[in-house]
Scaffold this motif. Structure first.
Motif, PDB file in Angstrom:
ATOM      1  N   SER A 139       0.823  -1.208   0.000  1.00  0.00           N
ATOM      2  CA  SER A 139       0.000   0.000   0.000  1.00  0.00           C
ATOM      3  C   SER A 139       0.855   1.255   0.000  1.00  0.00           C
ATOM      4  O   SER A 139       0.568   2.212  -0.723  1.00  0.00           O
ATOM      5  CB  SER A 139      -0.937   0.015   1.208  1.00  0.00           C
ATOM      6  N   VAL A 140       1.898   1.256   0.819  1.00  0.00           N
ATOM      7  CA  VAL A 140       2.804   2.405   0.882  1.00  0.00           C
ATOM      8  C   VAL A 140       3.493   2.589  -0.459  1.00  0.00           C
ATOM      9  O   VAL A 140       3.545   3.696  -1.007  1.00  0.00           O
ATOM     10  CB  VAL A 140       3.841   2.234   2.025  1.00  0.00           C
ATOM     11  N   ARG A 141       4.024   1.511  -0.984  1.00  0.00           N
ATOM     12  CA  ARG A 141       4.721   1.567  -2.276  1.00  0.00           C
ATOM     13  C   ARG A 141       3.787   2.105  -3.367  1.00  0.00           C
ATOM     14  O   ARG A 141       4.150   3.000  -4.131  1.00  0.00           O
ATOM     15  CB  ARG A 141       5.250   0.181  -2.650  1.00  0.00           C
ATOM     16  N   HIS A 142       2.570   1.586  -3.404  1.00  0.00           N
ATOM     17  CA  HIS A 142       1.594   1.989  -4.427  1.00  0.00           C
ATOM     18  C   HIS A 142       1.281   3.485  -4.321  1.00  0.00           C
ATOM     19  O   HIS A 142       1.310   4.202  -5.326  1.00  0.00           O
ATOM     20  CB  HIS A 142       0.328   1.154  -4.283  1.00  0.00           C
ATOM     21  N   ASP A 143       0.987   3.963  -3.104  1.00  0.00           N
ATOM     22  CA  ASP A 143       0.656   5.385  -2.930  1.00  0.00           C
ATOM     23  C   ASP A 143       1.851   6.279  -3.266  1.00  0.00           C
ATOM     24  O   ASP A 143       1.688   7.347  -3.853  1.00  0.00           O
ATOM     25  CB  ASP A 143       0.166   5.662  -1.514  1.00  0.00           C
ATOM     26  N   ALA A 144       3.054   5.852  -2.881  1.00  0.00           N
ATOM     27  CA  ALA A 144       4.252   6.644  -3.195  1.00  0.00           C
ATOM     28  C   ALA A 144       4.466   6.709  -4.702  1.00  0.00           C
ATOM     29  O   ALA A 144       4.774   7.774  -5.255  1.00  0.00           O
ATOM     30  CB  ALA A 144       5.472   6.050  -2.498  1.00  0.00           C
ATOM     31  N   GLU A 145       4.278   5.588  -5.377  1.00  0.00           N
ATOM     32  CA  GLU A 145       4.437   5.571  -6.836  1.00  0.00           C
ATOM     33  C   GLU A 145       3.410   6.483  -7.508  1.00  0.00           C
ATOM     34  O   GLU A 145       3.742   7.214  -8.450  1.00  0.00           O
ATOM     35  CB  GLU A 145       4.285   4.142  -7.364  1.00  0.00           C
ATOM     36  N   LEU A 146       2.171   6.437  -7.015  1.00  0.00           N
ATOM     37  CA  LEU A 146       1.136   7.313  -7.590  1.00  0.00           C
ATOM     38  C   LEU A 146       1.487   8.785  -7.382  1.00  0.00           C
ATOM     39  O   LEU A 146       1.321   9.594  -8.296  1.00  0.00           O
ATOM     40  CB  LEU A 146      -0.222   7.005  -6.966  1.00  0.00           C
ATOM     41  N   LEU A 147       1.970   9.118  -6.191  1.00  0.00           N
ATOM     42  CA  LEU A 147       2.336  10.507  -5.920  1.00  0.00           C
ATOM     43  C   LEU A 147       3.476  10.955  -6.824  1.00  0.00           C
ATOM     44  O   LEU A 147       3.432  12.039  -7.412  1.00  0.00           O
ATOM     45  CB  LEU A 147       2.723  10.676  -4.452  1.00  0.00           C
ATOM     46  N   LEU A 148       4.500  10.125  -6.967  1.00  0.00           N
ATOM     47  CA  LEU A 148       5.628  10.484  -7.821  1.00  0.00           C
ATOM     48  C   LEU A 148       5.223  10.554  -9.286  1.00  0.00           C
ATOM     49  O   LEU A 148       5.800  11.321 -10.053  1.00  0.00           O
ATOM     50  CB  LEU A 148       6.767   9.474  -7.648  1.00  0.00           C
ATOM     51  N   GLY A 149       4.234   9.779  -9.682  1.00  0.00           N
ATOM     52  CA  GLY A 149       3.784   9.764 -11.065  1.00  0.00           C
ATOM     53  C   GLY A 149       2.856  10.910 -11.424  1.00  0.00           C
ATOM     54  O   GLY A 149       2.617  11.167 -12.602  1.00  0.00           O
ATOM     55  N   ASP A 150       2.328  11.588 -10.414  1.00  0.00           N
ATOM     56  CA  ASP A 150       1.433  12.722 -10.683  1.00  0.00           C
ATOM     57  C   ASP A 150       2.254  13.866 -11.251  1.00  0.00           C
ATOM     58  O   ASP A 150       3.250  14.285 -10.676  1.00  0.00           O
ATOM     59  CB  ASP A 150       0.732  13.187  -9.400  1.00  0.00           C
ATOM     60  N   SER A 151       1.818  14.366 -12.395  1.00  0.00           N
ATOM     61  CA  SER A 151       2.580  15.443 -13.028  1.00  0.00           C
ATOM     62  C   SER A 151       2.050  16.804 -12.622  1.00  0.00           C
ATOM     63  O   SER A 151       0.888  16.956 -12.258  1.00  0.00           O
ATOM     64  CB  SER A 151       2.513  15.286 -14.556  1.00  0.00           C
ATOM     65  N   GLU A 152       2.931  17.757 -12.694  1.00  0.00           N
ATOM     66  CA  GLU A 152       2.579  19.161 -12.474  1.00  0.00           C
ATOM     67  C   GLU A 152       2.033  19.453 -11.078  1.00  0.00           C
ATOM     68  O   GLU A 152       1.396  20.463 -10.879  1.00  0.00           O
ATOM     69  CB  GLU A 152       1.576  19.648 -13.527  1.00  0.00           C
ATOM     70  N   TYR A 153       2.221  18.565 -10.161  1.00  0.00           N
ATOM     71  CA  TYR A 153       1.756  18.797  -8.785  1.00  0.00           C
ATOM     72  C   TYR A 153       0.298  19.221  -8.730  1.00  0.00           C
ATOM     73  O   TYR A 153      -0.072  20.086  -7.964  1.00  0.00           O
ATOM     74  CB  TYR A 153       2.612  19.856  -8.082  1.00  0.00           C
ATOM     75  N   TYR A 154      -0.539  18.596  -9.546  1.00  0.00           N
ATOM     76  CA  TYR A 154      -1.953  18.981  -9.539  1.00  0.00           C
ATOM     77  C   TYR A 154      -2.525  18.892  -8.127  1.00  0.00           C
ATOM     78  O   TYR A 154      -3.351  19.692  -7.725  1.00  0.00           O
ATOM     79  CB  TYR A 154      -2.775  18.097 -10.496  1.00  0.00           C
ATOM     80  N   TRP A 155      -2.055  17.908  -7.356  1.00  0.00           N
ATOM     81  CA  TRP A 155      -2.560  17.695  -5.996  1.00  0.00           C
ATOM     82  C   TRP A 155      -2.203  18.859  -5.082  1.00  0.00           C
ATOM     83  O   TRP A 155      -2.892  19.122  -4.110  1.00  0.00           O
ATOM     84  CB  TRP A 155      -2.032  16.381  -5.422  1.00  0.00           C
ATOM     85  N   PHE A 156      -1.142  19.581  -5.417  1.00  0.00           N
ATOM     86  CA  PHE A 156      -0.738  20.701  -4.579  1.00  0.00           C
ATOM     87  C   PHE A 156      -1.798  21.797  -4.591  1.00  0.00           C
ATOM     88  O   PHE A 156      -2.006  22.480  -3.603  1.00  0.00           O
ATOM     89  CB  PHE A 156       0.616  21.245  -5.033  1.00  0.00           C
ATOM     90  N   SER A 157      -2.491  21.908  -5.695  1.00  0.00           N
ATOM     91  CA  SER A 157      -3.533  22.937  -5.802  1.00  0.00           C
ATOM     92  C   SER A 157      -4.735  22.624  -4.908  1.00  0.00           C
ATOM     93  O   SER A 157      -5.563  23.498  -4.659  1.00  0.00           O
ATOM     94  CB  SER A 157      -3.989  23.091  -7.250  1.00  0.00           C
ATOM     95  N   LEU A 158      -4.840  21.395  -4.419  1.00  0.00           N
ATOM     96  CA  LEU A 158      -5.925  21.042  -3.498  1.00  0.00           C
ATOM     97  C   LEU A 158      -5.725  21.662  -2.119  1.00  0.00           C
ATOM     98  O   LEU A 158      -6.675  21.849  -1.373  1.00  0.00           O
ATOM     99  CB  LEU A 158      -6.017  19.518  -3.323  1.00  0.00           C
ATOM    100  N   LYS A 159      -4.492  21.953  -1.773  1.00  0.00           N
ATOM    101  CA  LYS A 159      -4.170  22.442  -0.434  1.00  0.00           C
ATOM    102  C   LYS A 159      -4.441  23.935  -0.321  1.00  0.00           C
ATOM    103  O   LYS A 159      -4.160  24.694  -1.258  1.00  0.00           O
ATOM    104  CB  LYS A 159      -2.693  22.186  -0.097  1.00  0.00           C
ATOM    105  N   PRO A 160      -4.953  24.376   0.816  1.00  0.00           N
ATOM    106  CA  PRO A 160      -5.116  25.823   1.026  1.00  0.00           C
ATOM    107  C   PRO A 160      -3.746  26.518   1.038  1.00  0.00           C
ATOM    108  O   PRO A 160      -2.725  25.886   1.281  1.00  0.00           O
ATOM    109  CB  PRO A 160      -5.753  25.907   2.410  1.00  0.00           C
ATOM    110  N   ASP A 161      -3.758  27.809   0.778  1.00  0.00           N
ATOM    111  CA  ASP A 161      -2.529  28.599   0.798  1.00  0.00           C
ATOM    112  C   ASP A 161      -1.861  28.469   2.163  1.00  0.00           C
ATOM    113  O   ASP A 161      -2.481  28.758   3.178  1.00  0.00           O
ATOM    114  CB  ASP A 161      -2.861  30.069   0.509  1.00  0.00           C
ATOM    115  N   PRO A 162      -0.588  28.028   2.210  1.00  0.00           N
ATOM    116  CA  PRO A 162       0.075  27.807   3.501  1.00  0.00           C
ATOM    117  C   PRO A 162       0.585  29.073   4.166  1.00  0.00           C
ATOM    118  O   PRO A 162       1.048  29.031   5.295  1.00  0.00           O
ATOM    119  CB  PRO A 162       1.249  26.894   3.132  1.00  0.00           C
ATOM    120  N   THR A 163       0.502  30.213   3.486  1.00  0.00           N
ATOM    121  CA  THR A 163       1.014  31.428   4.086  1.00  0.00           C
ATOM    122  C   THR A 163       0.001  31.960   5.107  1.00  0.00           C
ATOM    123  O   THR A 163      -1.204  31.992   4.844  1.00  0.00           O
ATOM    124  CB  THR A 163       1.291  32.525   3.030  1.00  0.00           C
ATOM    125  N   PRO A 164       0.476  32.350   6.289  1.00  0.00           N
ATOM    126  CA  PRO A 164      -0.454  32.849   7.320  1.00  0.00           C
ATOM    127  C   PRO A 164      -1.152  34.118   6.880  1.00  0.00           C
ATOM    128  O   PRO A 164      -0.583  34.939   6.153  1.00  0.00           O
ATOM    129  CB  PRO A 164       0.449  33.117   8.514  1.00  0.00           C
TER     130      PRO A 164
END
Length: 163
Positions: A135-160
């Motif tokens: 499970s860990v290997r699979h999730d890590a591979e999926l994360l590394l395979g995601d291009s352009e950090y699309y998932w990063f846009s899901l996160k709220p702005d980290p600046t206070p």
């Protein structure tokens, strides 16, 4: 697709609270269920009472671990440090929790930036892509395979917010 499985018996309030706490803190206190019981399949009161007793004991032990952890960490805990710590741990449950958060969750984490990810997280994710835990290997591979950090846009702005 690649959703996650909820391994908590959410019919129990303690399991719901534990799920939330483990998810926020990237910890493994033991609230996860070893196997969901189909209560309708239990035919005797004795068996039902035995299983309920086991659930209470399991929940009590997990709650004790959570309380002890908080007493030890309450003065210096941060979610960013917890994220890093979980990835560095040898606990597949904690590692998978972070990998799932990175890929799928929309909650914030102060200080989590692309630069922090590249410098501190991505190298460990690359190591976890070779994990013995499937499970860990699979999730890590999926994360590394995601291009352009699309998932990063899901996160709220980290600046206070300074307003």
């Amino acid at each position: 697709g690649h959703g996650s499985l909820l391994n908590y018996d959410v019919d129990w309030l303690s399991a719901r609270a534990g799920w939330l706490l483990e998810d926020i803190a990237f910890q493994n206190f033991g609230f996860k269920d070893k196997g969901i019981v189909v209560w309708s399949s239990i035919t005797t009161d004795t068996e039902r009472e035995r299983l309920q007793k086991e659930r209470r004991e399991h929940s009590t032990l997990a709650a004790r671990r959570a309380k002890e952890w908080w007493e030890e960490n309450k003065h210096h805990w941060s979610r960013l440090a917890a994220l890093s710590s979980a990835l560095k741990s040898n606990d597949p449950s904690r590692q998978e929790s972070v990998l799932q958060w990175l890929r799928l969750k929309k909650t914030s984490c102060d200080g989590f930036t692309k630069q922090f990810y590249e410098e501190n997280i991505r190298p460990r994710v690359a190591e976890l892509a070779r994990s013995e835990d499937e499970s860990v290997r699979h999730d890590a591979e999926l994360l590394l395979g995601d291009s352009e950090y699309y998932w990063f846009s899901l996160k709220p702005d980290p600046t206070p917010n300074t307003q």
